[in-house]
Design a protein around this motif. Structure first.
Motif, PDB file in Angstrom:
ATOM      1  N   TRP A   1      28.941  26.716  37.281  1.00  0.00           N
ATOM      2  CA  TRP A   1      29.749  26.224  36.160  1.00  0.00           C
ATOM      3  C   TRP A   1      31.226  26.196  36.511  1.00  0.00           C
ATOM      4  O   TRP A   1      31.729  27.052  37.232  1.00  0.00           O
ATOM      5  CB  TRP A   1      29.498  27.108  34.937  1.00  0.00           C
ATOM      6  N   ASP A   2      31.911  25.231  35.971  1.00  0.00           N
ATOM      7  CA  ASP A   2      33.349  25.072  36.210  1.00  0.00           C
ATOM      8  C   ASP A   2      34.111  25.937  35.215  1.00  0.00           C
ATOM      9  O   ASP A   2      34.760  25.448  34.284  1.00  0.00           O
ATOM     10  CB  ASP A   2      33.719  23.593  36.058  1.00  0.00           C
ATOM     11  N   ARG A   3      34.037  27.232  35.440  1.00  0.00           N
ATOM     12  CA  ARG A   3      34.605  28.212  34.522  1.00  0.00           C
ATOM     13  C   ARG A   3      35.594  29.088  35.285  1.00  0.00           C
ATOM     14  O   ARG A   3      35.301  29.509  36.401  1.00  0.00           O
ATOM     15  CB  ARG A   3      33.483  29.058  33.929  1.00  0.00           C
ATOM     16  N   ASP A   4      36.741  29.358  34.721  1.00  0.00           N
ATOM     17  CA  ASP A   4      37.750  30.168  35.390  1.00  0.00           C
ATOM     18  C   ASP A   4      37.242  31.596  35.560  1.00  0.00           C
ATOM     19  O   ASP A   4      37.055  32.329  34.586  1.00  0.00           O
ATOM     20  CB  ASP A   4      39.039  30.164  34.564  1.00  0.00           C
ATOM     21  N   PHE A   5      37.016  31.986  36.807  1.00  0.00           N
ATOM     22  CA  PHE A   5      36.453  33.297  37.112  1.00  0.00           C
ATOM     23  C   PHE A   5      37.374  34.428  36.675  1.00  0.00           C
ATOM     24  O   PHE A   5      36.908  35.547  36.387  1.00  0.00           O
ATOM     25  CB  PHE A   5      36.194  33.386  38.622  1.00  0.00           C
ATOM     26  N   PHE A   6      38.668  34.166  36.600  1.00  0.00           N
ATOM     27  CA  PHE A   6      39.644  35.217  36.313  1.00  0.00           C
ATOM     28  C   PHE A   6      39.987  35.343  34.829  1.00  0.00           C
ATOM     29  O   PHE A   6      40.744  36.224  34.452  1.00  0.00           O
ATOM     30  CB  PHE A   6      40.919  34.973  37.125  1.00  0.00           C
ATOM     31  N   GLU A   7      39.420  34.492  34.017  1.00  0.00           N
ATOM     32  CA  GLU A   7      39.677  34.513  32.576  1.00  0.00           C
ATOM     33  C   GLU A   7      38.487  35.114  31.847  1.00  0.00           C
ATOM     34  O   GLU A   7      37.331  34.827  32.162  1.00  0.00           O
ATOM     35  CB  GLU A   7      39.923  33.092  32.064  1.00  0.00           C
ATOM     36  N   LYS A   8      38.765  35.939  30.845  1.00  0.00           N
ATOM     37  CA  LYS A   8      37.693  36.480  30.015  1.00  0.00           C
ATOM     38  C   LYS A   8      37.284  35.435  28.987  1.00  0.00           C
ATOM     39  O   LYS A   8      38.117  34.971  28.203  1.00  0.00           O
ATOM     40  CB  LYS A   8      38.133  37.767  29.328  1.00  0.00           C
TER      41      LYS A   8
ATOM     42  N   ASP B   1      33.766  28.866  47.035  1.00  0.00           N
ATOM     43  CA  ASP B   1      34.373  29.286  45.772  1.00  0.00           C
ATOM     44  C   ASP B   1      34.382  30.806  45.652  1.00  0.00           C
ATOM     45  O   ASP B   1      35.404  31.399  45.255  1.00  0.00           O
ATOM     46  CB  ASP B   1      33.596  28.689  44.589  1.00  0.00           C
ATOM     47  N   LEU B   2      33.266  31.450  45.980  1.00  0.00           N
ATOM     48  CA  LEU B   2      33.214  32.904  45.823  1.00  0.00           C
ATOM     49  C   LEU B   2      34.183  33.592  46.783  1.00  0.00           C
ATOM     50  O   LEU B   2      34.866  34.548  46.399  1.00  0.00           O
ATOM     51  CB  LEU B   2      31.786  33.415  46.051  1.00  0.00           C
ATOM     52  N   HIS B   3      34.265  33.106  48.016  1.00  0.00           N
ATOM     53  CA  HIS B   3      35.232  33.679  48.964  1.00  0.00           C
ATOM     54  C   HIS B   3      36.671  33.449  48.483  1.00  0.00           C
ATOM     55  O   HIS B   3      37.534  34.318  48.660  1.00  0.00           O
ATOM     56  CB  HIS B   3      35.029  33.075  50.350  1.00  0.00           C
ATOM     57  N   SER B   4      36.914  32.303  47.863  1.00  0.00           N
ATOM     58  CA  SER B   4      38.248  32.025  47.324  1.00  0.00           C
ATOM     59  C   SER B   4      38.589  32.978  46.190  1.00  0.00           C
ATOM     60  O   SER B   4      39.732  33.439  46.071  1.00  0.00           O
ATOM     61  CB  SER B   4      38.323  30.579  46.825  1.00  0.00           C
TER      62      SER B   4
ATOM     63  N   LYS C   1      39.845  36.156  47.681  1.00  0.00           N
ATOM     64  CA  LYS C   1      41.201  36.033  48.213  1.00  0.00           C
ATOM     65  C   LYS C   1      42.253  36.018  47.110  1.00  0.00           C
ATOM     66  O   LYS C   1      43.365  36.514  47.288  1.00  0.00           O
ATOM     67  CB  LYS C   1      41.315  34.762  49.052  1.00  0.00           C
ATOM     68  N   GLU C   2      41.895  35.445  45.963  1.00  0.00           N
ATOM     69  CA  GLU C   2      42.855  35.273  44.873  1.00  0.00           C
ATOM     70  C   GLU C   2      42.835  36.429  43.874  1.00  0.00           C
ATOM     71  O   GLU C   2      43.615  36.429  42.921  1.00  0.00           O
ATOM     72  CB  GLU C   2      42.552  33.967  44.131  1.00  0.00           C
TER      73      GLU C   2
ATOM     74  N   PHE D   1      38.283  42.008  43.659  1.00  0.00           N
ATOM     75  CA  PHE D   1      36.954  41.475  43.920  1.00  0.00           C
ATOM     76  C   PHE D   1      36.813  41.202  45.410  1.00  0.00           C
ATOM     77  O   PHE D   1      37.739  40.713  46.044  1.00  0.00           O
ATOM     78  CB  PHE D   1      36.752  40.176  43.125  1.00  0.00           C
ATOM     79  N   ARG D   2      35.665  41.543  45.962  1.00  0.00           N
ATOM     80  CA  ARG D   2      35.410  41.247  47.368  1.00  0.00           C
ATOM     81  C   ARG D   2      33.979  40.746  47.545  1.00  0.00           C
ATOM     82  O   ARG D   2      33.131  40.965  46.686  1.00  0.00           O
ATOM     83  CB  ARG D   2      35.680  42.471  48.245  1.00  0.00           C
ATOM     84  N   VAL D   3      33.737  40.077  48.662  1.00  0.00           N
ATOM     85  CA  VAL D   3      32.418  39.540  48.974  1.00  0.00           C
ATOM     86  C   VAL D   3      31.784  40.399  50.059  1.00  0.00           C
ATOM     87  O   VAL D   3      32.399  40.653  51.099  1.00  0.00           O
ATOM     88  CB  VAL D   3      32.506  38.070  49.436  1.00  0.00           C
ATOM     89  N   ILE D   4      30.562  40.837  49.813  1.00  0.00           N
ATOM     90  CA  ILE D   4      29.827  41.695  50.744  1.00  0.00           C
ATOM     91  C   ILE D   4      28.917  40.827  51.607  1.00  0.00           C
ATOM     92  O   ILE D   4      28.112  40.044  51.093  1.00  0.00           O
ATOM     93  CB  ILE D   4      28.970  42.730  49.989  1.00  0.00           C
TER      94      ILE D   4
END
Length: 384
Positions: free
Chosen positions: A62-69, A139-142, A145-146, A151-154
């Motif tokens: 989904w095109d949803r802002d990951f950083f917004e609640k 997207d998840l790696h980005s 980084k942001e 948040f980190r990717v395992i």
């Protein structure tokens, strides 16, 4: 004539604004509903759980802002942190058929292509399912980084060990891992497994809602087992320490994998026929064989999986698996943001704890179910 042209172009503009500006979020809101709204109270049992984890979430679709609640959908970074979520597996959906159902689907249609077009993703995503999958990985790696370290990717055992140590010092961080729903995104080329691995993917569901070149789906037309190419694929996955996900696989595919593959497997999001009997769910025999393979079964939160939409329904299926193969081999496989309705979003996980208590689980067992089992499974099975 000029007036008619003006009306025509005005109509085109209005339709375009609606289609590209509003339709994607409307689809997201309509397909990822939550029936109970937060806040959900936490108690001492929930707060004491050191590692909460879930095996399956489709938020990358989904095109949803990951950083917004958000007040819709199920997962974003603020809500993960609020829920004290330690690890969420983010799974990649690259193609789904029109009229999707759990009984019979072919691969002739592609709803994700239309969704990607409406989301104004790059043209390559409209036509290539491999490109879509890789862009979701990116997207998840980005996000990592942001995120400013939140948040980190395992991707490896070493990553996970370091993250566990860091999280003991700071619980206001969280992490994700990448999985794939359906090996069709390999585009019939086994060499693309290396490409997905390099992008961070660590488990792959062999089939999603339709049969593909590698394996049969529980919801496909033929519902066959592993093809010869599929047998080569699971061998190569084992060599790379990539975990095989049996969710959505046909009965024949599950049987073939468990016969040919000696390593661990995961069923990332499922239900149990003994509690909720339908074509989507696992038989008792499959549960027992998965237990013998030192696998882990993720129990879902949606109605088709558990014949209910509340925490009690999920806890009942978890209890069933624990009674069959032990409390060490079961966990959460929510299917958050998987175009499903749930009783709660990720912040509602304390309701699962309450329901598990009512099923007779003690705090040690609950700690395992709510994430300890998933943590330990990946510590054993991720590449070094």
């Amino acid at each position: 004539m000029k007036k008619a042209l003006k009306i025509f172009f005005f109509t085109i503009i209005v339709v375009a604004i609606f289609f590209f500006g509003f339709l994607p979020s409307m689809i997201d809101k309509s397909m990822n509903k939550v029936t109970s709204q937060p806040p959900f109270p936490k108690d001492s049992v929930y707060e004491a759980i050191p590692f909460i984890a879930d095996l399956h979430c489709d938020a990358l679709l989904w095109d949803r802002d990951f950083f917004e609640k958000h007040n819709y959908g199920h997962v974003d970074l603020p809500r993960m942190l609020e829920a004290n979520m330690a690890l969420q597996v983010f799974t990649i959906v690259s193609k789904t058929p029109r009229g999707i159902n759990i009984e019979h689907n072919d691969d002739h249609t592609d709803q994700v292509a239309l969704l990607n077009f409406a989301q104004l993703r790059k043209p390559a995503d409209w036509f290539s399912i491999k490109t879509r999958a890789l862009d979701q990985c990116h997207d998840l790696h980005s996000f990592a980084k942001e995120s400013g370290g939140k948040f980190r990717v395992i991707t490896s055992k070493r990553d996970l060990e370091k993250y566990i140590a860091d999280r003991k010092q700071n619980r206001f961080i969280t992490a994700g891992m990448l999985g794939v729903e359906g090996a069709h995104c390999l585009e019939n080329d086994i060499n693309n497994l290396d490409v997905l691995y390099d992008a961070g993917v660590r488990y792959i569901g062999l089939a999603h809602f339709f049969d593909n070149e590698w394996a049969g789906s529980a919801h496909g037309v033929k519902k066959g087992g592993l093809t010869e190419k599929g047998k080569d694929l699971i061998k190569k996955m084992a060599e790379k320490n990539m975990v095989i996900d049996l969710a959505h696989s046909s009965q024949a595919t599950i049987s073939d994998v468990l016969k040919l593959h000696s390593g661990p497997v995961v069923v990332s999001h499922t239900g149990i026929k003994g509690v909720c009997d339908n074509n989507r769910n696992l038989t008792d025999e499959q549960i027992i064989e998965i237990g013998k393979h030192n696998g882990i079964i993720g129990i879902g939160l949606w109605e088709t999986a558990v014949c209910g939409t509340d925490a009690a329904a999920t806890a009942k299926s978890i209890k069933y698996v624990a009674d069959k193969i032990g409390v060490d081999k079961v966990g959460l496989g929510s299917d958050f943001d998987g175009a499903i309705g749930t009783h709660f979003d990720v912040t509602g996980l304390p309701l699962i704890v309450k329901a598990l208590e009512k099923e007779g689980f003690n705090q040690e067992d609950i700690t395992k179910i709510m994430g300890g089992n998933i943590r330990d499974f990946f510590l054993r099975n991720l590449p070094n």
